[in-house]
Scaffold this motif. Structure first.
Motif, PDB file in Angstrom:
ATOM      1  N   GLY A  14       0.963   4.517   0.121  1.00 55.58           N
ATOM      2  CA  GLY A  14      -0.178   4.911  -1.295  1.00 55.58           C
ATOM      3  C   GLY A  14      -0.453   6.724  -2.044  1.00 55.58           C
ATOM      4  N   SER A  15      -1.804   6.673  -1.762  1.00 53.47           N
ATOM      5  CA  SER A  15      -1.908   8.193  -2.561  1.00 53.47           C
ATOM      6  C   SER A  15      -3.317   8.372  -2.352  1.00 53.47           C
ATOM      7  CB  SER A  15      -1.867   8.242  -4.063  1.00 53.47           C
ATOM      8  OG  SER A  15      -3.041   7.549  -4.972  1.00 53.47           O
ATOM      9  N   ALA A  16      -3.778   8.946  -2.547  1.00 55.32           N
ATOM     10  CA  ALA A  16      -5.385   9.941  -2.444  1.00 55.32           C
ATOM     11  C   ALA A  16      -6.457   8.498  -3.219  1.00 55.32           C
ATOM     12  CB  ALA A  16      -5.591  11.394  -3.255  1.00 55.32           C
ATOM     13  N   LEU A  17      -5.504   8.063  -4.733  1.00 58.25           N
ATOM     14  CA  LEU A  17      -6.201   7.141  -5.472  1.00 58.25           C
ATOM     15  C   LEU A  17      -6.193   6.036  -4.988  1.00 58.25           C
ATOM     16  CD1 LEU A  17      -5.671   9.059  -8.702  1.00 58.25           C
ATOM     17  CD2 LEU A  17      -7.798   9.017  -7.895  1.00 58.25           C
ATOM     18  N   PHE A  18      -5.465   5.392  -4.285  1.00 59.65           N
ATOM     19  CA  PHE A  18      -5.241   4.021  -3.923  1.00 59.65           C
ATOM     20  C   PHE A  18      -4.702   3.513  -2.489  1.00 59.65           C
ATOM     21  CE2 PHE A  18      -1.470   4.720  -6.482  1.00 59.65           C
ATOM     22  CZ  PHE A  18      -0.365   4.408  -5.610  1.00 59.65           C
ATOM     23  N   ALA A  19      -4.388   2.536  -2.225  1.00 61.24           N
ATOM     24  CA  ALA A  19      -3.773   2.246  -0.455  1.00 61.24           C
ATOM     25  C   ALA A  19      -3.242   0.702  -1.133  1.00 61.24           C
ATOM     26  CB  ALA A  19      -4.563   2.147  -0.040  1.00 61.24           C
ATOM     27  N   TRP A  20      -2.112   0.623  -0.499  1.00 63.34           N
ATOM     28  CA  TRP A  20      -0.915  -0.284  -1.266  1.00 63.34           C
ATOM     29  C   TRP A  20      -1.302  -0.565   1.047  1.00 63.34           C
ATOM     30  CZ3 TRP A  20       3.795  -1.526   0.018  1.00 63.34           C
ATOM     31  CH2 TRP A  20       3.972  -3.058  -0.405  1.00 63.34           C
ATOM     32  N   TRP A  21      -0.181  -1.906   0.524  1.00 60.16           N
ATOM     33  CA  TRP A  21       0.109  -2.486   1.822  1.00 60.16           C
ATOM     34  C   TRP A  21       0.543  -4.131   1.744  1.00 60.16           C
ATOM     35  CZ3 TRP A  21      -5.066  -2.755   0.815  1.00 60.16           C
ATOM     36  CH2 TRP A  21      -5.375  -4.290   1.169  1.00 60.16           C
ATOM     37  N   PRO A  22       1.488  -4.010   2.222  1.00 64.41           N
ATOM     38  CA  PRO A  22       2.232  -5.930   2.597  1.00 64.41           C
ATOM     39  C   PRO A  22       1.873  -7.065   3.205  1.00 64.41           C
ATOM     40  CG  PRO A  22       3.819  -4.181   3.942  1.00 64.41           C
ATOM     41  CD  PRO A  22       2.110  -3.284   3.228  1.00 64.41           C
ATOM     42  N   GLN A  23       1.984  -8.046   2.634  1.00 58.39           N
ATOM     43  CA  GLN A  23       0.679  -8.966   3.557  1.00 58.39           C
ATOM     44  C   GLN A  23       1.725  -9.914   2.767  1.00 58.39           C
ATOM     45  OE1 GLN A  23      -2.141  -8.368   4.632  1.00 58.39           O
ATOM     46  NE2 GLN A  23      -2.721 -10.097   5.264  1.00 58.39           N
ATOM     47  N   ALA A  24       1.962 -11.304   4.833  1.00 61.73           N
ATOM     48  CA  ALA A  24       2.152 -11.842   4.726  1.00 61.73           C
ATOM     49  C   ALA A  24       1.781 -13.278   3.319  1.00 61.73           C
ATOM     50  CB  ALA A  24       2.350 -12.531   5.814  1.00 61.73           C
ATOM     51  N   ASP A  25       0.495 -13.188   3.633  1.00 60.04           N
ATOM     52  CA  ASP A  25      -0.294 -14.161   2.341  1.00 60.04           C
ATOM     53  C   ASP A  25      -0.932 -13.449   1.554  1.00 60.04           C
ATOM     54  OD1 ASP A  25      -0.958 -16.307   1.259  1.00 60.04           O
ATOM     55  OD2 ASP A  25      -1.638 -17.217   2.721  1.00 60.04           O
ATOM     56  N   PRO A  26      -1.004 -12.477   0.619  1.00 59.97           N
ATOM     57  CA  PRO A  26      -1.611 -11.973  -0.394  1.00 59.97           C
ATOM     58  C   PRO A  26      -2.739 -12.019  -0.962  1.00 59.97           C
ATOM     59  CG  PRO A  26       1.141 -11.639  -1.614  1.00 59.97           C
ATOM     60  CD  PRO A  26       0.665 -12.396   0.079  1.00 59.97           C
ATOM     61  N   ALA A  27      -2.152 -13.554  -1.883  1.00 60.51           N
ATOM     62  CA  ALA A  27      -3.040 -14.159  -2.491  1.00 60.51           C
ATOM     63  C   ALA A  27      -4.426 -14.562  -1.795  1.00 60.51           C
ATOM     64  CB  ALA A  27      -1.928 -15.632  -2.937  1.00 60.51           C
ATOM     65  N   CYS A  28      -4.563 -15.494  -0.007  1.00 61.67           N
ATOM     66  CA  CYS A  28      -5.034 -15.671   0.163  1.00 61.67           C
ATOM     67  C   CYS A  28      -6.280 -14.628   0.937  1.00 61.67           C
ATOM     68  CB  CYS A  28      -4.488 -16.192   1.917  1.00 61.67           C
ATOM     69  SG  CYS A  28      -6.050 -16.763   3.070  1.00 61.67           S
ATOM     70  N   LEU A  29      -6.064 -13.000   1.368  1.00 59.32           N
ATOM     71  CA  LEU A  29      -6.164 -12.356   1.693  1.00 59.32           C
ATOM     72  C   LEU A  29      -7.468 -11.911   0.387  1.00 59.32           C
ATOM     73  CD1 LEU A  29      -8.036 -10.607   3.671  1.00 59.32           C
ATOM     74  CD2 LEU A  29      -5.686  -8.819   3.142  1.00 59.32           C
ATOM     75  N   HIS A  30      -6.261 -11.849  -0.995  1.00 55.13           N
ATOM     76  CA  HIS A  30      -6.680 -11.502  -1.942  1.00 55.13           C
ATOM     77  C   HIS A  30      -8.056 -12.298  -2.672  1.00 55.13           C
ATOM     78  CE1 HIS A  30      -7.499 -11.325  -6.298  1.00 55.13           C
ATOM     79  NE2 HIS A  30      -7.105 -10.047  -6.667  1.00 55.13           N
ATOM     80  N   ALA A  31      -7.663 -13.947  -2.054  1.00 58.36           N
ATOM     81  CA  ALA A  31      -9.182 -14.863  -2.547  1.00 58.36           C
ATOM     82  C   ALA A  31     -10.505 -14.256  -1.334  1.00 58.36           C
ATOM     83  CB  ALA A  31      -8.417 -15.652  -2.529  1.00 58.36           C
ATOM     84  N   HIS A  32     -10.077 -13.631  -0.198  1.00 57.04           N
ATOM     85  CA  HIS A  32     -11.082 -13.717   0.178  1.00 57.04           C
ATOM     86  C   HIS A  32     -11.729 -11.988   0.130  1.00 57.04           C
ATOM     87  CE1 HIS A  32     -13.103 -12.279   4.169  1.00 57.04           C
ATOM     88  NE2 HIS A  32     -13.353 -11.709   4.456  1.00 57.04           N
ATOM     89  N   PHE A  33     -11.403 -11.020  -0.438  1.00 64.53           N
ATOM     90  CA  PHE A  33     -12.170 -10.413  -0.511  1.00 64.53           C
ATOM     91  C   PHE A  33     -13.219 -10.499  -2.448  1.00 64.53           C
ATOM     92  CE2 PHE A  33      -8.626  -7.140   1.265  1.00 64.53           C
ATOM     93  CZ  PHE A  33      -9.913  -6.479   2.324  1.00 64.53           C
TER      94      PHE A  33
END
Length: 327
Positions: free
Chosen positions: A266-285
């Motif tokens: 990513g950059s100083a303004l954001f972090a990005w990372w690959p995720q096997a099941d991103p929808a599940c973690l997105h819902a958790h947040f």
């Protein structure tokens, strides 16, 4: 329309009226302090302000610039300046680039960043974000200029989107944007934390900027936006302090996520990372009132912006720890 960050209305519809912290758009959480505005900023039609263009030229190092209502306005208008042709987009990236050229009738090919240089020979227009949104890939200035020259030699153009370049502008090519075959897009909203201002700039040859201005039409940037942008772009002391602050916060964010098993770019303004099941973690947040940007396409993963205060940092830390603890 394509999905984007900053869509808290969607978060509320799906998860309720929580005490939301929006980390989805990758913007600085520290907005430039808006100065008092002259009364006629709201009353007059917004004539082009040469002082705004001069301040932007000094800030970006660009010889010629056109103010636009956010770089999104330019992303939609630029494809209409060219007859249908072959367009190459380094991907995964900001989805509006490919979308805008497709809508204008161009034949669009997406290719990985690793394969971008090898594919340039079959493109008339090539588009790359530097640094990239959302994955953070960076391309050396020397490579960008060489690609622009190669495209220009056969009448082509390289478009470089530098919306996230303000914190570390060393690789910017805006200073070379007057040469044939190069168009550079810059955003005020990201670094200055003023996304609602809708102000950006296109740096290119004067001839192309004249065509773009005619295509967009008059009064594209409001009077208040011009006045605020002029002040922000001229405030070198604030800019210097903010670069240091955002760099430190960015390092903290990437380190926090790494401690919880997220291999970020990513950059100083954001972090990005690959995720096997991103929808599940997105819902958790989301259940913790934290709204991140979900990518479930070619950039399968999550993007997280900078927390705005210490309370938000602690909420993010707690959400990460509770996800790890979930059986």
């Amino acid at each position: 329309m394509l999905p984007h960050g900053g869509n808290l209305a969607d978060a509320r519809r799906r998860y309720g009226d929580l005490d939301w912290i929006d980390l989805s758009a990758g913007l600085s959480p520290y907005a430039y302090p808006v100065p008092p505005l002259a009364g006629d900023a709201w009353q007059r039609l917004p004539e082009a302000d040469p002082l705004l263009t001069a301040a932007a030229s000094r800030y970006y190092g660009a010889p010629a610039l056109l103010p636009v209502a956010g770089t999104q306005a330019a992303i939609r208008a630029l494809p209409r300046l060219f007859a249908p042709c072959r367009v190459l987009v380094a991907s995964p990236t900001y989805g509006e680039h490919a979308h805008g050229w497709q809508l204008a009738g161009h034949r669009v090919e997406t290719v990985s960043f690793a394969g971008f240089e090898g594919a340039l020979g079959r493109a008339d227009i090539a588009i790359i974000c530097n640094p990239n949104n959302p994955t953070g890939e960076r391309t050396r200035r020397e490579a960008l200029l060489a690609w622009a020259d190669a495209l220009a030699a056969r009448g082509g153009v390289l478009v470089v989107d530098e919306a996230f370049a303000d914190v570390d502008p060393a690789q910017s090519v805006a200073d070379c944007s007057a040469r044939p075959g190069l168009i550079v897009l810059r955003s005020v909203g990201k670094f200055f934390g003023l996304a609602g201002l809708r102000l950006g700039f296109v740096a290119a040859s004067p001839a192309l900027l004249a065509r773009l201005a005619a295509e967009i039409g008059p009064w594209t940037v409001s009077g208040p936006a011009q006045a605020i942008g002029r002040a922000a772009l001229a405030d070198t002391g604030w800019q210097q302090a903010m670069r240091a602050r955002l760099t430190a916060d960015g390092e903290r964010l990437h380190a926090l996520l790494a401690r919880h098993g997220c291999a970020t770019n990513g950059s100083a303004l954001f972090a990005w990372w690959p995720q096997a099941d991103p929808a599940c973690l997105h819902a958790h947040f989301a259940r913790h009132g934290l709204w991140l940007r979900l990518f479930d396409n070619a950039a399968r993963g999550l993007r997280c912006g900078l927390p705005p205060d210490e309370t938000a940092w602690q909420r993010l830390t707690h959400a990460l720890a509770s996800y790890e603890a979930t059986p």
